[in-house]
Design an enzyme around this catalytic site. Structure first.
Site, short mmCIF file in Angstrom:
data_model
loop_
_atom_site.label_atom_id
_atom_site.label_comp_id
_atom_site.label_asym_id
_atom_site.label_seq_id
_atom_site.Cartn_x
_atom_site.Cartn_y
_atom_site.Cartn_z
N GLU A 247 0.74 -1.18 -0.01
CA GLU A 247 -0.01 -0.01 -0.16
C GLU A 247 0.82 1.15 -0.01
OE1 GLU A 247 -2.86 2.82 0.37
OE2 GLU A 247 -3.10 0.69 -0.34
N CYS B 163 -4.68 6.22 4.92
CA CYS B 163 -4.42 4.98 4.18
C CYS B 163 -6.12 4.10 4.26
CB CYS B 163 -3.69 3.97 5.22
SG CYS B 163 -3.33 2.57 4.20
N CYS C 19 -4.76 0.87 6.36
CA CYS C 19 -4.86 0.89 7.81
C CYS C 19 -5.84 1.99 8.21
CB CYS C 19 -3.31 1.22 8.06
SG CYS C 19 -2.07 0.22 7.50
N HIS D 285 -5.86 3.89 12.55
CA HIS D 285 -5.84 5.04 12.90
C HIS D 285 -6.71 5.76 13.62
CE1 HIS D 285 -1.99 5.81 10.66
NE2 HIS D 285 -2.56 5.08 9.63
N ARG E 257 0.89 -4.12 11.47
CA ARG E 257 2.20 -3.75 11.03
C ARG E 257 3.11 -3.14 12.19
NH1 ARG E 257 -1.41 -3.01 7.59
NH2 ARG E 257 -1.22 -3.86 5.48
N SER F 177 5.05 1.86 9.60
CA SER F 177 5.93 1.77 8.20
C SER F 177 7.03 2.96 8.30
CB SER F 177 5.11 1.71 7.05
OG SER F 177 4.72 0.59 6.83
N CYS G 123 3.18 -0.34 4.33
CA CYS G 123 2.04 0.27 4.13
C CYS G 123 2.32 2.19 4.22
CB CYS G 123 1.09 0.07 5.18
SG CYS G 123 -0.55 0.80 4.60
N CYS H 277 -0.42 7.67 2.47
CA CYS H 277 -0.98 8.40 1.22
C CYS H 277 -0.37 8.14 -0.07
CB CYS H 277 -0.38 10.06 1.51
SG CYS H 277 -1.54 11.03 2.53
#
Length: 566
Positions: free
Chosen positions: A14, A61, A64, A68, A478, A501, A545, A548
């Protein structure tokens, strides 16, 4: 002479990630990880009502999302010292655990399995031998001769048509592919089954969260999921049992297929066990909280330094000062204005782009550090932190998978093999199995609490005058995700997201310390610089991931994804 390889973009992730490596003598000697898109939501949030932040940050995202939302409501609640009802805690736990099941299944099969599985090789497999191999590993009812014959015919038809669909553009026949045809056919069959089981998890998430991918039932102070066992318009026993049935089905696939496939890949690629360790400092957050105050959890948190399990230091609850006080981010090598290393509450997000500079700035990702050190985050970090603390569920689950790998490989392996590319896959499979069990456990806890007559779901927040600071942590699929907020007179003054990430894909810092992606690539073999499969294997093992994402489309149908070998 060193050869430069640029892979831009890394696919089957992603977001938009570029990886550069230098290869000398068949091994990687230098590496750079570059996030190629700017995330500006922190700036967008300034001046807004803190209660609205979770709706905005979910849009960081398309994968995810729930994570968030959860970190965001927690950070506002932390700033206000607001305790949420137990039902709200347990419903949030169901959301995060079910999201995790879907996410982990998709990662292994759809995003990374093709780094290890040669789909075209499956055409040489004997379905009878494939069924015998599968039966030796598990009792999964889908492992039949008829099933494997049908899948082989489907692959044969795809190859004959010249249109491989989801299996196109992979490195078929690569020298680093090692699975026998029967193992490849078994894996392809399970790949197709995984599509159905991740859908079941998504369906369960939609029921409990109101919508998927962007859940609608969170709120600062609890959840908006009204509970009434006797009302068809609320969360009632019918809907709860729908969720339980779906989770049980997904759990069966994880334990009888996913975990077995990962063990088989680890055993049959045992030559890869020494590769990909990189940064062996680990950081994980506690999660799946058992009480309204979030002081007790089913998933342990903590740190490990230099790969030594004896250095483990626990992190307990959402207010642990060890976690709050030791996070900083460096922008020394990132495309931002300045040259600072700051605590997230003190940061700004002021972009300043240059070109890609090997010895300068080369990414939009900042470099998170814990006590000044790079940290690897993700399922491997959480499994090692739990294992080192003697966490009963973690120890039992990790030892079980290692025993299966040992049986298939014909050689005994211990937890030390987890510091590797394959170890990250093994840890993620173990975590998926644990999250399936925990989803069912927290379903029971929720039903029991409702049975006691407790239907509370929300405590209203009150925003005082002046400044408040908060942080919300969540152990996402993640790795550790944290949102940091500064509230001034009821409005957002500053908001920063330190995402998994970013921890893993971040660049060098001012001291030249490599980020985990970069460090994990050092020393990895490269059999064919024109087809750098080994780079993808290690990078995909982190489940990148990059927030944006952007998708580019060439209306004339021209190729827009290239690997440059210089």
């Amino acid at each position: 002479m060193a050869q430069r390889i640029t892979i831009d973009p890394i696919t089957r992730i992603e977001g938009h990630l570029r990886i550069d490596v230098e290869v000398d003598g068949g091994k990687i000697t230098k590496a750079w990880s570059s996030g190629q898109m700017f995330r500006g939501l922190e700036t967008i949030l300034q001046g807004r009502d803190p209660r609205d932040a979770w709706l905005f940050v979910q849009r960081i995202c398309g994968v995810c999302t729930t994570v968030h939302a959860l970190a965001s409501v927690r950070t506002v609640e932390n700033a206000l010292g607001l305790e949420i009802p137990l039902n709200a805690q347990l419903i949030r736990n169901l959301v995060q655990s079910i999201h995790c099941l879907q996410d982990h299944i998709v990662h292994f099969y759809a995003l990374s399995a093709l780094d290890w599985v040669d789909v075209v090789s499956a055409l040489d497999a004997d379905p009878v031998k494939t069924a015998a191999l599968a039966d030796s590993l598990s009792t999964w009812p889908g492992n039949s001769v008829n099933r494997f014959t049908a899948v082989k015919d489907k692959v044969k038809a795809l190859v004959a048509s010249g249109q491989l669909g989801p299996f196109a553009n992979a490195y078929w026949g690569h020298a680093a592919m090692a699975l026998p045809p029967e193992a490849n056919l078994m894996a392809v069959s399970h790949y197709l089954e995984a599509l159905d089981y991740q859908r079941k998890a998504t369906q369960a998430l939609g029921i409990i969260g109101g919508k998927n991918p962007h859940v609608q039932n969170f709120s600062v102070g609890g959840v908006t999921t009204a509970i009434n066992p006797d009302n068809d318009s609320t969360l009632n026993m019918h809907r709860l049992y729908q969720i339980k049935r779906l989770v049980e089905e997904v759990s069966g696939f994880i334990k009888n297929v996913y975990m077995v496939d990962v063990a088989a890949v680890g055993a049959l690629y045992k030559d890869w066990l020494p590769y990909g360790a990189g940064v062996t400092n680990y950081l994980a957050a506690p999660d799946m909280f058992l009480d309204a105050k979030a002081t007790m959890s089913d998933l342990p948190g903590g740190t490990i330094m230099d790969g030594d399990l004896k250095t483990v230091k626990p992190i307990v609850g959402l207010n642990d000062s060890y976690l709050k006080e030791n996070v900083q981010e460096s922008i020394a090598r990132a495309w931002y204005n300045g040259d600072w290393s700051k605590h997230p509450w003190e940061e700004d997000t002021d972009p300043k782009y240059t070109d890609f500079q090997d010895e300068g700035r080369y990414t939009w990702l900042k470099a998170p550090r814990f006590q000044g050190k790079p940290m690897q985050v993700g399922p491997l970090a959480q499994m090692l932190v739990g294992y080192a603390q003697g966490h009963e569920m973690t120890v039992k689950s990790v030892d079980s998978l290692l025993a299966l790998v040992s049986t298939v490989a014909g050689v005994t392996v211990g937890p030390e093999i987890l510091h590797s590319t394959i170890g990250r896959h093994a840890a993620r499979a173990v975590r998926a199995g644990m999250m399936a069990d925990l989803a069912l456990k927290h379903w029971d806890l929720l039903v029991d609490n409702i049975g006691k007559g407790d239907l509370e779901i929300f405590n209203p927040p009150v925003f005082p005058k002046g400044e408040q600071k908060g942080v919300g942590y969540h152990e996402a699929p993640r790795g550790i995700l944290s949102h940091w907020i500064v509230i001034q007179d009821g409005k957002i003054k500053n908001y920063q997201c330190v995402v998994p990430s970013t921890w893993n894909a971040g660049p060098r810092d001012a001291e030249g310390q490599l980020g985990p992606y970069e460090a994990s690539l050092m020393g990895n073999p490269i059999a064919d610089p024109e087809r750098p499969l080994e780079v993808l294997r290690t990078i995909h093992s982190f489940d990148p991931c990059i927030a944006c994402a952007i998708h580019m489309l060439d209306p004339e149908g021209k190729e827009v994804i290239k690997v440059k070998a210089l």
